[in-house]
Design an enzyme around this catalytic site. Sequence first.
Site, PDB file in Angstrom:
ATOM      1  CG  ASP A  55      -0.091  10.950   2.082  1.00 20.66           C
ATOM      2  OD1 ASP A  55      -0.042  10.488   0.858  1.00 20.66           O
ATOM      3  OD2 ASP A  55      -1.379  10.881   2.563  1.00 20.66           O
TER       4      ASP A  55
ATOM      5  CG  ASP B  81       0.780  -0.015   1.701  1.00 23.97           C
ATOM      6  OD1 ASP B  81       0.391   1.275   1.305  1.00 23.97           O
ATOM      7  OD2 ASP B  81      -0.170  -0.967   1.989  1.00 23.97           O
TER       8      ASP B  81
END
Length: 277
Positions: free
Chosen positions: A160, A157
Amino acid sequence: MPAELWFTERQNDNLTIGLRINKILHSETTEFQTLDVVETVQYGNLLVLDGCVMTTDADEFVYHEMIAHVPMHTHPNAKKVLVVGGGDGGAIREIVKHPTVERAVLAEIDGRVIENSKRFFPQIAKGLSDPRVEVQVTDGIRHVQEHRGEYDVILVDSTDPVGPAVGLFARDFYQAVYDALKEDGLFVAQTESPFVNQDLIQSVHRDIRSVFPITELYLAYVPTYPTGMWSFTMGSKRYHPLRDRQPARTQDTRYYTEAVHQAAFALPRFVQELLKG
Ligand code: SPD
């Protein structure tokens, strides 16, 4: 006309997303990144890392349910789960809804993300206090390298692919993830938008496919992420997300259902074409 305050994420030279805000709740520069929390009019509190939207109160459930429940309902009996990144706790909150889970480890490099999420996003961070959860403020890459053959499921998770997350989008990392999984383990990584990150999706898919026998991309719709169309890529040693899908183990979801699980793998033709490259 009263003045308006807006948060703008500059997604590339030609694309921004704008959210009108009531106020800035918090801003700091951590050891790893800039971190801001603002209160938006449309989506509630918003967590921003290095200028990019990470999560909002109103649409976080889509991303967190889909990064967690698709792999967790693909593995028949996931007992030990690792989340790399995910310091807001949303993925962990979904994982601990599975009664099979005995231990869920969060390896987040930036402890300030965890602390600020507990303060400003208590509904997202609440899973972190489950007794099965172990929170480690540590480099997720090193954690994966140092734990061979331990995990049933790993979720990446990440932020970017800039700054602290760059190493999480590399073939060496996927190989280390493979090695950290048990012989029937599987993993999922968030892999950005098929509209604006096509080169990245192609190279990530190619790299994961070169390591894992089963590689599948799936989609979900997250309003505050660039273009709204978001991808996740699964690498699996044995179980297939469609052939081995388990009956839903929880009704405590707002996006995930058995039918959504199935449908998420139905890819538009342009995405199928991307993956052929
Ligand atoms: N551009 C948005 C990418 C964010 C991916 N990770 C979000 C973290 C939420 N737990």
